[in-house]
Design a protein around this motif. Structure first.
Motif, PDB file in Angstrom:
ATOM      1  N   LEU A  87      18.829  51.981  29.928  1.00 48.73           N
ATOM      2  CA  LEU A  87      19.411  50.747  30.458  1.00 48.73           C
ATOM      3  C   LEU A  87      20.768  50.481  29.810  1.00 48.73           C
ATOM      4  N   MET A  88      20.818  50.538  28.494  1.00 42.27           N
ATOM      5  CA  MET A  88      22.055  50.245  27.779  1.00 42.27           C
ATOM      6  C   MET A  88      23.115  51.328  28.017  1.00 42.27           C
ATOM      7  N   ALA A  89      22.693  52.585  28.113  1.00 40.09           N
ATOM      8  CA  ALA A  89      23.647  53.661  28.390  1.00 40.09           C
ATOM      9  C   ALA A  89      24.277  53.462  29.764  1.00 40.09           C
ATOM     10  N   ARG A  90      23.468  53.098  30.757  1.00 37.07           N
ATOM     11  CA  ARG A  90      23.998  52.862  32.109  1.00 37.07           C
ATOM     12  C   ARG A  90      24.920  51.643  32.087  1.00 37.07           C
ATOM     13  N   PHE A  91      24.538  50.598  31.351  1.00 34.81           N
ATOM     14  CA  PHE A  91      25.402  49.424  31.248  1.00 34.81           C
ATOM     15  C   PHE A  91      26.770  49.826  30.700  1.00 34.81           C
ATOM     16  N   GLU A  92      26.791  50.606  29.631  1.00 35.82           N
ATOM     17  CA  GLU A  92      28.066  51.013  29.022  1.00 35.82           C
ATOM     18  C   GLU A  92      28.868  51.896  29.977  1.00 35.82           C
ATOM     19  N   GLU A  93      28.188  52.821  30.652  1.00 34.42           N
ATOM     20  CA  GLU A  93      28.874  53.716  31.598  1.00 34.42           C
ATOM     21  C   GLU A  93      29.477  52.923  32.756  1.00 34.42           C
ATOM     22  N   TYR A  94      28.684  52.068  33.381  1.00 30.08           N
ATOM     23  CA  TYR A  94      29.153  51.299  34.533  1.00 30.08           C
ATOM     24  C   TYR A  94      30.224  50.287  34.124  1.00 30.08           C
ATOM     25  N   SER A  95      30.086  49.698  32.930  1.00 24.49           N
ATOM     26  CA  SER A  95      31.098  48.755  32.441  1.00 24.49           C
ATOM     27  C   SER A  95      32.438  49.457  32.280  1.00 24.49           C
ATOM     28  N   ALA A  96      32.402  50.631  31.666  1.00 20.36           N
ATOM     29  CA  ALA A  96      33.640  51.377  31.421  1.00 20.36           C
ATOM     30  C   ALA A  96      34.296  51.815  32.733  1.00 20.36           C
ATOM     31  N   SER A  97      33.511  52.311  33.689  1.00 16.52           N
ATOM     32  CA  SER A  97      34.116  52.783  34.938  1.00 16.52           C
ATOM     33  C   SER A  97      34.641  51.616  35.774  1.00 16.52           C
ATOM     34  N   LEU A  98      33.969  50.462  35.723  1.00 12.65           N
ATOM     35  CA  LEU A  98      34.477  49.276  36.416  1.00 12.65           C
ATOM     36  C   LEU A  98      35.787  48.832  35.794  1.00 12.65           C
ATOM     37  N   ARG A  99      35.843  48.825  34.477  1.00 15.36           N
ATOM     38  CA  ARG A  99      37.058  48.387  33.798  1.00 15.36           C
ATOM     39  C   ARG A  99      38.233  49.311  34.147  1.00 15.36           C
ATOM     40  N   VAL A 100      37.990  50.616  34.184  1.00 13.92           N
ATOM     41  CA  VAL A 100      39.045  51.575  34.551  1.00 13.92           C
ATOM     42  C   VAL A 100      39.509  51.320  35.986  1.00 13.92           C
ATOM     43  N   ALA A 101      38.562  51.109  36.901  1.00 16.36           N
ATOM     44  CA  ALA A 101      38.926  50.848  38.302  1.00 16.36           C
ATOM     45  C   ALA A 101      39.795  49.601  38.408  1.00 16.36           C
ATOM     46  N   LEU A 102      39.434  48.561  37.664  1.00 14.77           N
ATOM     47  CA  LEU A 102      40.240  47.331  37.700  1.00 14.77           C
ATOM     48  C   LEU A 102      41.609  47.539  37.057  1.00 14.77           C
ATOM     49  N   GLU A 103      41.663  48.302  35.976  1.00 15.65           N
ATOM     50  CA  GLU A 103      42.948  48.572  35.329  1.00 15.65           C
ATOM     51  C   GLU A 103      43.884  49.339  36.259  1.00 15.65           C
ATOM     52  N   GLN A 104      43.326  50.159  37.125  1.00 10.62           N
ATOM     53  CA  GLN A 104      44.134  50.961  38.044  1.00 10.62           C
ATOM     54  C   GLN A 104      44.513  50.200  39.313  1.00 10.62           C
ATOM     55  N   ALA A 105      43.861  49.070  39.577  1.00  8.23           N
ATOM     56  CA  ALA A 105      44.138  48.286  40.776  1.00  8.23           C
ATOM     57  C   ALA A 105      45.370  47.405  40.557  1.00  8.23           C
ATOM     58  N   THR A 106      46.175  47.293  41.574  1.00  6.67           N
ATOM     59  CA  THR A 106      47.326  46.396  41.508  1.00  6.67           C
ATOM     60  C   THR A 106      46.935  45.029  42.048  1.00  6.67           C
ATOM     61  N   ASP A 107      47.746  44.036  41.720  1.00  6.94           N
ATOM     62  CA  ASP A 107      47.504  42.703  42.265  1.00  6.94           C
ATOM     63  C   ASP A 107      47.500  42.740  43.792  1.00  6.94           C
ATOM     64  N   GLU A 108      48.431  43.506  44.358  1.00  9.27           N
ATOM     65  CA  GLU A 108      48.485  43.595  45.822  1.00  9.27           C
ATOM     66  C   GLU A 108      47.187  44.171  46.382  1.00  9.27           C
ATOM     67  N   GLU A 109      46.672  45.238  45.776  1.00 12.70           N
ATOM     68  CA  GLU A 109      45.412  45.825  46.251  1.00 12.70           C
ATOM     69  C   GLU A 109      44.260  44.827  46.158  1.00 12.70           C
ATOM     70  N   LEU A 110      44.283  43.972  45.139  1.00 16.87           N
ATOM     71  CA  LEU A 110      43.212  42.998  44.968  1.00 16.87           C
ATOM     72  C   LEU A 110      43.279  41.862  45.989  1.00 16.87           C
ATOM     73  N   THR A 111      44.389  41.782  46.731  1.00 22.35           N
ATOM     74  CA  THR A 111      44.484  40.796  47.814  1.00 22.35           C
ATOM     75  C   THR A 111      44.039  41.385  49.149  1.00 22.35           C
ATOM     76  N   HIS A 112      43.831  42.698  49.206  1.00 28.45           N
ATOM     77  CA  HIS A 112      43.354  43.328  50.444  1.00 28.45           C
ATOM     78  C   HIS A 112      41.918  42.896  50.713  1.00 28.45           C
ATOM     79  N   SER A 113      41.543  42.960  51.951  1.00 23.19           N
ATOM     80  CA  SER A 113      40.216  42.488  52.362  1.00 23.19           C
ATOM     81  C   SER A 113      39.107  43.472  51.992  1.00 23.19           C
ATOM     82  N   PHE A 114      37.954  42.914  51.655  1.00 17.00           N
ATOM     83  CA  PHE A 114      36.724  43.692  51.484  1.00 17.00           C
ATOM     84  C   PHE A 114      35.682  43.091  52.414  1.00 17.00           C
ATOM     85  N   ARG A 115      35.017  43.939  53.178  1.00 19.52           N
ATOM     86  CA  ARG A 115      33.996  43.491  54.124  1.00 19.52           C
ATOM     87  C   ARG A 115      32.653  44.110  53.751  1.00 19.52           C
TER      88      ARG A 115
END
Length: 171
Positions: A87-115
């Motif tokens: 459980l904790m290993a998956r939490f750390e893995e998913y936390s890190a990959s989410l953080r990287v994805a957000l670090e790579q996203a631009t403000d403009e991309e974060l205004t694009h639509s998600f459905r």
């Protein structure tokens, strides 16, 4: 006056919530994973896994324009952890990959639509930053609150989250 980007604001909020979630997940007594406070409630292990798997769901909002629940090839969480270490290993893995994805996203991309949809039925459609907050962070906070109640019912001391707790009054 300090200005910060949409991405920086989301990352700051994410970091705060991940630290709090990590503290609570660390306390999950996995030997009681089948504990269920009510027949309509998830079992303790399912709830803890769901909280962790929501991290991957948040990453989906960042990296894709949509998710169709009827798509058999759509991303799905991995098998449920069978112990606290997984459980904790998956939490750390998913936390890190989410953080990287957000670090790579631009403000403009974060205004694009998600459905989020089920075939033609739209369940929600928001700008990505809004979807991350509503169906990501807020959704996780909701389930973390449930988890804190489960832990309290199991007599597990609850850490301070947004202020002192009955178990950490001098926070």
């Amino acid at each position: 006056m300090h200005t910060s980007s949409l991405q920086q604001n989301i990352l700051a909020e994410l970091d705060h919530e991940l630290a709090t979630t990590r503290k609570l997940l660390a306390l999950v007594p996995y030997e009681q994973a089948d504990y269920q406070p009510h027949p309509k409630s998830m079992k303790l292990g399912q709830l803890a896994s769901h909280i962790v798997n929501l991290l991957a769901f948040k990453q989906l909002f960042v990296q894709h324009p949509s998710r169709d629940f009827l798509d058999p090839n759509g991303p799905k969480p991995g098998p449920s952890p069978t112990n606290h270490e997984e459980l904790m290993a998956r939490f750390e893995e998913y936390s890190a990959s989410l953080r990287v994805a957000l670090e790579q996203a631009t403000d403009e991309e974060l205004t694009h639509s998600f459905r989020l949809h089920r075939g033609e039925q739209t369940l929600l459609e928001y700008p990505k930053a809004t979807a991350i907050r509503i169906m990501g962070l807020n959704h996780s906070i909701h389930h973390r609150g449930q988890l804190s109640v489960y832990l309290r019912l199991l007599d597990v001391p609850i850490p301070a989250m947004y202020g002192p707790s009955a178990d950490e009054p001098n926070w």
